[in-house]
Design a protein around this motif. Structure first.
Motif, PDB file in Angstrom:
ATOM      1  N   VAL A 121      30.206  16.463  54.263  1.00 22.86           N
ATOM      2  CA  VAL A 121      30.373  16.962  53.326  1.00 22.86           C
ATOM      3  C   VAL A 121      30.353  15.523  52.083  1.00 22.86           C
ATOM      4  O   VAL A 121      29.615  15.885  51.123  1.00 22.86           O
ATOM      5  CB  VAL A 121      32.039  17.135  53.103  1.00 22.86           C
ATOM      6  N   LEU A 122      30.037  14.527  52.378  1.00 23.52           N
ATOM      7  CA  LEU A 122      29.570  13.368  51.421  1.00 23.52           C
ATOM      8  C   LEU A 122      28.529  13.457  50.914  1.00 23.52           C
ATOM      9  O   LEU A 122      27.953  13.128  50.029  1.00 23.52           O
ATOM     10  CB  LEU A 122      30.112  11.762  52.029  1.00 23.52           C
ATOM     11  N   LYS A 123      27.643  13.781  51.960  1.00 23.22           N
ATOM     12  CA  LYS A 123      26.135  13.920  51.497  1.00 23.22           C
ATOM     13  C   LYS A 123      25.881  14.614  51.067  1.00 23.22           C
ATOM     14  O   LYS A 123      24.429  14.654  50.073  1.00 23.22           O
ATOM     15  CB  LYS A 123      24.861  14.360  52.893  1.00 23.22           C
ATOM     16  N   GLN A 124      26.547  16.217  51.303  1.00 28.47           N
ATOM     17  CA  GLN A 124      25.955  17.281  50.453  1.00 28.47           C
ATOM     18  C   GLN A 124      26.728  16.814  48.418  1.00 28.47           C
ATOM     19  O   GLN A 124      26.272  17.486  48.342  1.00 28.47           O
ATOM     20  CB  GLN A 124      27.216  18.563  50.566  1.00 28.47           C
ATOM     21  N   MET A 125      28.109  16.158  48.598  1.00 28.79           N
ATOM     22  CA  MET A 125      28.787  15.744  47.616  1.00 28.79           C
ATOM     23  C   MET A 125      28.107  14.518  46.426  1.00 28.79           C
ATOM     24  O   MET A 125      29.188  14.073  45.596  1.00 28.79           O
ATOM     25  CB  MET A 125      29.969  15.884  47.585  1.00 28.79           C
ATOM     26  N   LEU A 126      26.758  13.570  47.266  1.00 27.07           N
ATOM     27  CA  LEU A 126      26.499  12.118  46.539  1.00 27.07           C
ATOM     28  C   LEU A 126      26.835  12.509  44.654  1.00 27.07           C
ATOM     29  O   LEU A 126      27.355  11.705  44.324  1.00 27.07           O
ATOM     30  CB  LEU A 126      25.204  12.152  47.123  1.00 27.07           C
ATOM     31  N   SER A 127      26.473  13.698  44.407  1.00 28.98           N
ATOM     32  CA  SER A 127      26.551  13.639  42.613  1.00 28.98           C
ATOM     33  C   SER A 127      27.381  13.748  42.204  1.00 28.98           C
ATOM     34  O   SER A 127      27.803  13.586  40.937  1.00 28.98           O
ATOM     35  CB  SER A 127      24.865  14.051  42.117  1.00 28.98           C
ATOM     36  N   ARG A 128      28.539  14.383  43.256  1.00 23.79           N
ATOM     37  CA  ARG A 128      29.800  14.843  42.830  1.00 23.79           C
ATOM     38  C   ARG A 128      30.488  13.529  41.874  1.00 23.79           C
ATOM     39  O   ARG A 128      30.306  12.300  42.844  1.00 23.79           O
ATOM     40  CB  ARG A 128      30.307  15.218  43.665  1.00 23.79           C
ATOM     41  N   THR A 157      37.469   7.710  40.022  1.00 22.59           N
ATOM     42  CA  THR A 157      37.250   9.021  40.048  1.00 22.59           C
ATOM     43  C   THR A 157      36.070   9.303  39.290  1.00 22.59           C
ATOM     44  O   THR A 157      35.561  10.550  39.196  1.00 22.59           O
ATOM     45  CB  THR A 157      38.892   9.855  39.457  1.00 22.59           C
ATOM     46  N   GLN A 158      35.668   8.263  38.206  1.00 25.80           N
ATOM     47  CA  GLN A 158      34.974   8.545  37.380  1.00 25.80           C
ATOM     48  C   GLN A 158      33.484   8.476  37.970  1.00 25.80           C
ATOM     49  O   GLN A 158      32.473   8.699  36.720  1.00 25.80           O
ATOM     50  CB  GLN A 158      34.746   7.965  36.253  1.00 25.80           C
ATOM     51  N   LEU A 159      33.610   8.191  39.017  1.00 26.03           N
ATOM     52  CA  LEU A 159      32.145   7.504  39.664  1.00 26.03           C
ATOM     53  C   LEU A 159      31.848   8.730  40.663  1.00 26.03           C
ATOM     54  O   LEU A 159      32.689   9.406  41.214  1.00 26.03           O
ATOM     55  CB  LEU A 159      32.280   6.063  40.110  1.00 26.03           C
ATOM     56  N   SER A 160      30.392   9.031  40.515  1.00 19.58           N
ATOM     57  CA  SER A 160      29.799   9.263  41.866  1.00 19.58           C
ATOM     58  C   SER A 160      30.397   9.144  43.187  1.00 19.58           C
ATOM     59  O   SER A 160      30.631   7.769  43.395  1.00 19.58           O
ATOM     60  CB  SER A 160      28.544   9.504  41.323  1.00 19.58           C
ATOM     61  N   VAL A 161      30.553  10.256  43.963  1.00 19.76           N
ATOM     62  CA  VAL A 161      30.448   9.612  45.779  1.00 19.76           C
ATOM     63  C   VAL A 161      29.764   9.015  45.817  1.00 19.76           C
ATOM     64  O   VAL A 161      29.835   7.593  46.904  1.00 19.76           O
ATOM     65  CB  VAL A 161      29.841  10.547  46.174  1.00 19.76           C
ATOM     66  N   GLU A 162      28.004   8.892  45.802  1.00 19.31           N
ATOM     67  CA  GLU A 162      27.505   7.706  45.894  1.00 19.31           C
ATOM     68  C   GLU A 162      27.545   6.301  45.552  1.00 19.31           C
ATOM     69  O   GLU A 162      27.508   5.269  46.094  1.00 19.31           O
ATOM     70  CB  GLU A 162      26.236   7.888  45.521  1.00 19.31           C
ATOM     71  N   GLU A 163      28.095   6.621  43.715  1.00 25.26           N
ATOM     72  CA  GLU A 163      28.127   4.958  43.926  1.00 25.26           C
ATOM     73  C   GLU A 163      29.648   4.302  44.092  1.00 25.26           C
ATOM     74  O   GLU A 163      29.246   3.350  44.265  1.00 25.26           O
ATOM     75  CB  GLU A 163      28.445   5.828  41.987  1.00 25.26           C
ATOM     76  N   ASN A 164      30.005   5.148  44.988  1.00 26.37           N
ATOM     77  CA  ASN A 164      31.484   5.075  45.291  1.00 26.37           C
ATOM     78  C   ASN A 164      31.226   3.994  46.537  1.00 26.37           C
ATOM     79  O   ASN A 164      32.171   3.412  47.542  1.00 26.37           O
ATOM     80  CB  ASN A 164      32.691   6.036  45.620  1.00 26.37           C
ATOM     81  N   LEU A 165      30.019   4.450  47.200  1.00 24.67           N
ATOM     82  CA  LEU A 165      29.695   4.830  48.753  1.00 24.67           C
ATOM     83  C   LEU A 165      29.185   2.846  48.155  1.00 24.67           C
ATOM     84  O   LEU A 165      28.906   1.925  48.958  1.00 24.67           O
ATOM     85  CB  LEU A 165      29.159   5.392  49.229  1.00 24.67           C
ATOM     86  N   ARG A 166      28.664   3.109  47.217  1.00 27.79           N
ATOM     87  CA  ARG A 166      27.523   2.001  46.356  1.00 27.79           C
ATOM     88  C   ARG A 166      28.412   0.059  46.403  1.00 27.79           C
ATOM     89  O   ARG A 166      28.432  -0.415  47.044  1.00 27.79           O
ATOM     90  CB  ARG A 166      26.668   1.746  46.255  1.00 27.79           C
ATOM     91  N   VAL A 167      29.325   0.791  45.378  1.00 21.55           N
ATOM     92  CA  VAL A 167      30.605  -0.527  45.348  1.00 21.55           C
ATOM     93  C   VAL A 167      30.544  -1.125  46.507  1.00 21.55           C
ATOM     94  O   VAL A 167      30.864  -2.275  46.523  1.00 21.55           O
ATOM     95  CB  VAL A 167      31.634   0.135  44.569  1.00 21.55           C
ATOM     96  N   ALA A 168      30.781  -0.249  48.206  1.00 17.21           N
ATOM     97  CA  ALA A 168      31.108  -0.814  48.656  1.00 17.21           C
ATOM     98  C   ALA A 168      30.095  -1.992  49.417  1.00 17.21           C
ATOM     99  O   ALA A 168      30.721  -2.273  49.781  1.00 17.21           O
ATOM    100  CB  ALA A 168      31.684   0.098  49.785  1.00 17.21           C
ATOM    101  N   LEU A 169      28.942  -1.263  49.254  1.00 18.02           N
ATOM    102  CA  LEU A 169      27.780  -2.315  49.801  1.00 18.02           C
ATOM    103  C   LEU A 169      27.768  -3.597  49.405  1.00 18.02           C
ATOM    104  O   LEU A 169      27.751  -4.849  49.922  1.00 18.02           O
ATOM    105  CB  LEU A 169      27.078  -1.570  49.387  1.00 18.02           C
ATOM    106  N   LEU A 170      28.469  -3.843  48.380  1.00 22.43           N
ATOM    107  CA  LEU A 170      28.036  -4.898  47.905  1.00 22.43           C
ATOM    108  C   LEU A 170      29.136  -5.968  48.150  1.00 22.43           C
ATOM    109  O   LEU A 170      29.209  -7.053  47.876  1.00 22.43           O
ATOM    110  CB  LEU A 170      28.469  -4.999  45.464  1.00 22.43           C
ATOM    111  N   ALA A 171      30.432  -5.105  48.938  1.00 24.36           N
ATOM    112  CA  ALA A 171      31.186  -6.622  49.645  1.00 24.36           C
ATOM    113  C   ALA A 171      30.661  -6.436  50.789  1.00 24.36           C
ATOM    114  O   ALA A 171      31.348  -7.906  51.884  1.00 24.36           O
ATOM    115  CB  ALA A 171      32.250  -5.710  49.518  1.00 24.36           C
TER     116      ALA A 171
END
Length: 241
Positions: free
Chosen positions: A131-138, A99-113
């Motif tokens: 919708v995720l593209k519009q909200m990457l920094s949210r 919840t504390q990370l941005s949408v982009e950071e949430n997705l990037r964490v998954a890249l690490l796996a």
């Protein structure tokens, strides 16, 4: 042998799975075959073992006996991380995004796996979830329930899974968005050929998205069939409260 052939023809094969939670016997000799390209709905009343079964498949709960094969390989007792790396995507109940990370950071964490060192979020994620593209920094915590669910599914898809497991994807989501989540599941399954196993309580939703059903009752698999064969008798016996 015939056994190994049938394992190859299934994405996921569960044989005689038993699981205990403390003193209570939660899963009893559960068998389940998930075939490539299918969408299977795991159904049953509350507390019958549906989430326990998913967590056992993911290696998040130890199993007492029985086996879990994924693409013909024995995954029983293997660590949860390995299952994700080998191609099982999992969206738990309650979504569990950061919840504390941005949408982009949430997705990037998954890249690490991922095993292949991919650095960029695949474009397919944004095609599937504009919708995720519009909200990457949210921040994840600022998204609505439906948007969080899309983020959670998107995060699972970053692993490029061969099997996607969803635990009650419509729980706590506004009715108009429930339909949208259904569209997404149908598209992933029918257009992208992704094999899906989901837990779902809502009967109309289950009928709409899934081709097959498996019903658990008191930790046992009591009925498995094509969705069109889910009749009133089974519904009244195992699903109505």
């Amino acid at each position: 042998s015939h056994g190994s052939l049938s394992r190859k023809l299934t994405v996921l094969k569960i044989k005689k799975l038993n699981q205990f939670y403390g003193e209570s016997h939660t899963l009893w000799d559960v068998d389940l075959d998930v075939l490539p390209g299918t969408c299977t709905c795991l159904m049953g009343r509350n507390g019958v073992g549906k989430t326990t079964l998913l967590k056992s498949i993911m290696g998040l709960l130890p199993v007492s006996s029985g086996s879990i094969f994924f693409e013909g390989n024995d995954f029983t007792g293997k660590p949860a991380e390995l299952r994700a790396r080998k191609g099982i995507g999992y969206v738990p109940q309650g979504r569990e995004i950061f919840t504390q990370l941005s949408v982009e950071e949430n997705l990037r964490v998954a890249l690490l796996a991922r095993d292949d060192g991919l650095q960029e979020i695949p474009e397919l994620i944004f095609e599937t979830f504009p919708v995720l593209k519009q909200m990457l920094s949210r921040r994840g915590g600022d998204l609505s329930g439906g948007q969080q669910q899309q983020l959670a599914i998107g995060r699972a898809l970053i692993l490029n899974p061969k099997l996607l497991i969803l635990d009650e994807p419509t729980e706590g989501i506004q009715p108009n968005i429930v339909h949208e989540i259904g569209d997404i599941i149908i598209r992933l399954n029918q257009e992208q050929g992704l094999t899906i196993l989901l837990v779902e309580q809502k009967l109309p939703f289950a009928r709409r998205v899934a081709k097959n059903f498996c019903i658990l009752d008191k930790g046992r698999n009591v009925a498995t069939d094509a969705m069109e064969n889910l009749g009133e008798e089974i519904i009244n016996s195992y699903l109505t409260v």
